[in-house]
Design a protein around this motif. Sequence first.
Motif, PDB file in Angstrom:
ATOM      1  N   THR A 289       0.852  -1.184   0.000  1.00 34.86           N
ATOM      2  CA  THR A 289       0.000   0.000   0.000  1.00 34.86           C
ATOM      3  C   THR A 289       0.890   1.238   0.000  1.00 34.86           C
ATOM      4  O   THR A 289       1.983   1.228   0.557  1.00 34.86           O
ATOM      5  N   LEU A 290       0.394   2.283  -0.632  1.00 32.74           N
ATOM      6  CA  LEU A 290       1.133   3.537  -0.714  1.00 32.74           C
ATOM      7  C   LEU A 290       0.198   4.663  -0.282  1.00 32.74           C
ATOM      8  O   LEU A 290      -0.924   4.765  -0.780  1.00 32.74           O
ATOM      9  N   SER A 291       0.670   5.485   0.648  1.00 34.82           N
ATOM     10  CA  SER A 291      -0.151   6.578   1.169  1.00 34.82           C
ATOM     11  C   SER A 291       0.607   7.888   1.044  1.00 34.82           C
ATOM     12  O   SER A 291       1.819   7.951   1.262  1.00 34.82           O
ATOM     13  N   SER A 292      -0.132   8.939   0.715  1.00 36.38           N
ATOM     14  CA  SER A 292       0.420  10.286   0.656  1.00 36.38           C
ATOM     15  C   SER A 292      -0.412  11.172   1.583  1.00 36.38           C
ATOM     16  O   SER A 292      -1.640  11.230   1.464  1.00 36.38           O
ATOM     17  N   ILE A 293       0.263  11.858   2.500  1.00 34.46           N
ATOM     18  CA  ILE A 293      -0.408  12.730   3.460  1.00 34.46           C
ATOM     19  C   ILE A 293       0.172  14.131   3.283  1.00 34.46           C
ATOM     20  O   ILE A 293       1.350  14.366   3.573  1.00 34.46           O
ATOM     21  N   THR A 294      -0.656  15.049   2.810  1.00 31.93           N
ATOM     22  CA  THR A 294      -0.230  16.428   2.561  1.00 31.93           C
ATOM     23  C   THR A 294      -1.048  17.357   3.439  1.00 31.93           C
ATOM     24  O   THR A 294      -2.274  17.217   3.517  1.00 31.93           O
ATOM     25  N   SER A 295      -0.382  18.301   4.087  1.00 36.25           N
ATOM     26  CA  SER A 295      -1.131  19.204   4.968  1.00 36.25           C
ATOM     27  C   SER A 295      -0.584  20.616   4.883  1.00 36.25           C
ATOM     28  O   SER A 295       0.601  20.831   4.639  1.00 36.25           O
ATOM     29  N   PHE A 296      -1.492  21.572   5.094  1.00 28.52           N
ATOM     30  CA  PHE A 296      -1.135  22.975   5.272  1.00 28.52           C
ATOM     31  C   PHE A 296      -1.743  23.439   6.587  1.00 28.52           C
ATOM     32  O   PHE A 296      -2.911  23.163   6.873  1.00 28.52           O
ATOM     33  N   GLN A 297      -0.956  24.143   7.399  1.00 30.85           N
ATOM     34  CA  GLN A 297      -1.434  24.632   8.685  1.00 30.85           C
ATOM     35  C   GLN A 297      -0.985  26.080   8.865  1.00 30.85           C
ATOM     36  O   GLN A 297       0.127  26.448   8.483  1.00 30.85           O
ATOM     37  N   HIS A 298      -1.869  26.875   9.449  1.00 35.37           N
ATOM     38  CA  HIS A 298      -1.540  28.268   9.742  1.00 35.37           C
ATOM     39  C   HIS A 298      -2.030  28.610  11.141  1.00 35.37           C
ATOM     40  O   HIS A 298      -3.166  28.293  11.509  1.00 35.37           O
ATOM     41  N   ILE A 299      -1.166  29.258  11.909  1.00 38.64           N
ATOM     42  CA  ILE A 299      -1.488  29.665  13.274  1.00 38.64           C
ATOM     43  C   ILE A 299      -1.226  31.158  13.414  1.00 38.64           C
ATOM     44  O   ILE A 299      -0.162  31.652  13.014  1.00 38.64           O
ATOM     45  N   THR A 300      -2.188  31.851  13.959  1.00 36.83           N
ATOM     46  CA  THR A 300      -2.024  33.250  14.339  1.00 36.83           C
ATOM     47  C   THR A 300      -2.396  33.356  15.806  1.00 36.83           C
ATOM     48  O   THR A 300      -3.528  33.021  16.182  1.00 36.83           O
ATOM     49  N   ASP A 301      -1.462  33.766  16.639  1.00 33.72           N
ATOM     50  CA  ASP A 301      -1.804  33.877  18.054  1.00 33.72           C
ATOM     51  C   ASP A 301      -1.122  35.086  18.684  1.00 33.72           C
ATOM     52  O   ASP A 301      -0.188  35.666  18.125  1.00 33.72           O
ATOM     53  N   ASN A 302      -1.625  35.456  19.846  1.00 36.20           N
ATOM     54  CA  ASN A 302      -1.107  36.607  20.581  1.00 36.20           C
ATOM     55  C   ASN A 302      -1.177  36.296  22.065  1.00 36.20           C
ATOM     56  O   ASN A 302      -2.261  36.065  22.607  1.00 36.20           O
ATOM     57  N   LEU A 303      -0.018  36.278  22.692  1.00 36.65           N
ATOM     58  CA  LEU A 303       0.091  36.069  24.134  1.00 36.65           C
ATOM     59  C   LEU A 303       0.580  37.373  24.752  1.00 36.65           C
ATOM     60  O   LEU A 303       1.679  37.829  24.458  1.00 36.65           O
ATOM     61  N   THR A 304      -0.239  37.983  25.607  1.00 33.98           N
ATOM     62  CA  THR A 304       0.114  39.228  26.278  1.00 33.98           C
ATOM     63  C   THR A 304       0.026  39.015  27.785  1.00 33.98           C
ATOM     64  O   THR A 304      -0.993  38.530  28.283  1.00 33.98           O
ATOM     65  N   LEU A 305       1.107  39.379  28.493  1.00 32.76           N
ATOM     66  CA  LEU A 305       1.210  39.071  29.920  1.00 32.76           C
ATOM     67  C   LEU A 305       1.637  40.281  30.730  1.00 32.76           C
ATOM     68  O   LEU A 305       2.470  41.076  30.288  1.00 32.76           O
ATOM     69  N   ASP A 306       1.085  40.389  31.923  1.00 29.17           N
ATOM     70  CA  ASP A 306       1.668  41.198  32.985  1.00 29.17           C
ATOM     71  C   ASP A 306       2.736  40.302  33.609  1.00 29.17           C
ATOM     72  O   ASP A 306       2.459  39.523  34.510  1.00 29.17           O
ATOM     73  N   GLN A 307       3.947  40.388  33.100  1.00 35.82           N
ATOM     74  CA  GLN A 307       4.954  39.387  33.403  1.00 35.82           C
ATOM     75  C   GLN A 307       5.338  39.344  34.879  1.00 35.82           C
ATOM     76  O   GLN A 307       5.804  38.317  35.375  1.00 35.82           O
ATOM     77  N   ASP A 308       5.137  40.443  35.606  1.00 41.79           N
ATOM     78  CA  ASP A 308       5.482  40.415  37.029  1.00 41.79           C
ATOM     79  C   ASP A 308       4.326  39.920  37.890  1.00 41.79           C
ATOM     80  O   ASP A 308       4.516  39.546  39.036  1.00 41.79           O
ATOM     81  N   PHE A 309       3.092  39.911  37.361  1.00 46.39           N
ATOM     82  CA  PHE A 309       1.895  39.399  38.046  1.00 46.39           C
ATOM     83  C   PHE A 309       1.713  39.985  39.445  1.00 46.39           C
ATOM     84  O   PHE A 309       1.304  39.305  40.376  1.00 46.39           O
ATOM     85  N   LEU A 310       2.022  41.275  39.560  1.00 42.79           N
ATOM     86  CA  LEU A 310       1.848  42.019  40.814  1.00 42.79           C
ATOM     87  C   LEU A 310       1.146  43.338  40.503  1.00 42.79           C
ATOM     88  O   LEU A 310       1.153  43.789  39.358  1.00 42.79           O
ATOM     89  N   PRO A 311       0.558  43.976  41.518  1.00 44.39           N
ATOM     90  CA  PRO A 311      -0.093  45.277  41.290  1.00 44.39           C
ATOM     91  C   PRO A 311       0.927  46.402  41.206  1.00 44.39           C
ATOM     92  O   PRO A 311       0.740  47.478  41.774  1.00 44.39           O
TER      93      PRO A 311
END
Length: 754
Positions: A289-311
């Motif tokens: 048996t012969l199989s071909s698996i082709t894929s395209f993937q796209h990710i758009t993300d945004n991570l925004t942090l209060d890096q010190d996590f203090l007031p």
Amino acid sequence: MRLKIFIYLMISILPAAGAASDIATFSSDTSRWLGGVTVTAIKQNPDLSLQPLAATVLDRKQVEKWDINSLRGVSEIAPNFFMPDYGSRTTSSIYVRGIGSRMDQPAVGMTVDNVPFLNKNAYDFMLVDIDRIEVLRGPQSTLYGRNTMGGQINIYTLKPMYYQGSRVAATIGNGPTANMAVAHYQKFRPDLAMSFSGNIVYSDGFYKNAYNAKKVGTEKGAGLRWTTQWQISRTVTADNTAAFNYSQNGGYEYEYVGSGIINYNDTCFYRRNTVRDALTVKWRARHFTLSSITSFQHITDNLTLDQDFLPLSYFTLTQAIHESSLTQDIVARGKAGFYTWFGGLFGFYKTTRMRAPVTLKDDGIATLITDRVNNNDKIPVMIGFDNPEIPLQSYFRMPTWGIAAYHQSTLDLGRFNIAFGMRLDYESSKLDYTSVCNSAFSVFMKSRPQRPILQKDITIDDNGKLKKHYLEFVPKLTLSYDLPLESGSSVYASLGKGYKSGGYNTQMFSEILQQRMMSEMMSSMPGMSPSDDKIDVDNIITYAPERSWNYELGAHIGCAQGRVMTDIALFYIDLTDQQLTVFPDESTTGRITTNAGKSRSFGAEFQTRFTPDRHWSFNLSYGYTNAKFRRYIDGSENYKGKHVPYAPNHTLFLSGSFNHNISRDWLLSYTLNTRGVGRIYWNEANDFSQPFYAQLGASVNASRGWIELEAWMDNITGTKFDTFYFESMGNKFIQRGKPRRFGLTVRLNFNSAN
């Protein structure tokens, strides 16, 4: 044996939403029976109980019974598999046998319908209409390639060629939380079938930020999936799936250890969009048996942090990514008598564009920069910045591509079975970076602070290119012996190499900009000469690949005519250059991945399923891991003999179910389960840890034909535990586990004739 084969075939042709009496007769609570369609696997035998490896297989009924709606739900069910529930959907940290990764390259690979996911940021999504989940433990680098040294997760979705009808599932719980999924599967012609599914998810979180009294850990999300299956000819089939997922998380449940509360002032969120399309074409010839698996993937993300996590106004961080990837896998397999062969070619191209600004604010500027000068009695001057914020801008382009050839040969010598696999993997990784900082500062004499003696602009615009090449040979050898028992039992031994690629610490560019600023400021002061220290960007930014050798002994034992099925595995792993996520010191704005010298891990895994009759079923999974450093000095401390952080010593899952017909049409089922994890060491010094803890869950399920109602509860006893620990700016933070949860799930299955 013939009876067992007959029962298996009967289960395979039963409709997925059969009558209640059928469900009572044929229990699916087993990690051995696959049920339904088993022809979707391309790179291994569909029945993993026949293979010389440690694996856990969850079928559709188990996924629904244990309310698994994301990969986090598989934790503990598969022994020594742990995916902690913290952070946001981007937090896809997975630990298997003491191997794991908190950032960048994953240690465990994942495919959905045989299509690989190259970015672990996309691992955590809502699972809808899952037909089967496979968790393979131990290195799978020979067949699946880079970044699978801890294991491999294979997810298979329901397919319209084998299931027709409509499905609706809706859940509502306290918090409040809610999710809903709708799907329709239809065969338009004998050779053409399609399915459409959509889902939404909502959570209002369980904890509040004391600073603004708003809920944190909230989520809104949605997903769509469209699958087309076409029987082009008697020997050629095509399968295409297009999918879209959206997720947005608000706030983080990070509690300051000093106060015991969640309290921070700057915005935190995570937002992600993913689009993917995958085409699988299979050709079945007479001898192969012969199989071909082709894929395209796209990710758009945004991570925004209060890096010190203090007031306080220390600093904020944003990491915005646009990533596109293309993969191509060509797989061939065949058999000639006692010889079975398998091989393929795999290639990928991935380009990532990232914007990662760090903004220093009042308190951060003072702590990281000005206090170092102003509080130094040996320096007669003091400094101050003209603006209350300093943006440290970083832009990256990271093109990565790779190609691999792999092969496995298997000899079936009666009861003995010998398999040898190998893979040659090449990868090229580039980093084009731009780091920018524009600010201005003033210098004052400490004796006369009224008027500045110097005002100077700081303009930094650094550009550069880095490039790395990786070439790796990955072999694997397994020996197995079929025991003379009636239920397909065997013992095996395996030796395999694991490989995890290297990468770049992009978050450290803010630290480099900070050092450049300090250098320019000091050289501008009276009596100070320019620093001769040059920053070695390549040395600071890059980290090396991680490699391992896995030695394993295991057994698959079936007895009592298949009513008791047990898997046992013992393993020992040698790791070189293990990748760890650390904060370099208390005054840094970035975290990095570094390489420990050597570490080792050993342990055991046990899982068993017992179905004494058609009413009762029991599942038990237990994993033990002892992972320690053999050589690791971070520059000041020697951590030899310390436990590897974040990897639990024990995982435990115990479930018992009883079902019975309360009438001719209604089936009632009761399930009680326990999940346990610990101890988890939170840092390399092992002076902070989470002891072993357990959560109790229960559900009552009533079903009749096409309708199913379930009342459920998790963490019934309200167990208090921590799921995560980290340090920022020298301060300690934890995330508490989710409290008691309860809710109701409704499932409607309108199954058409197949």
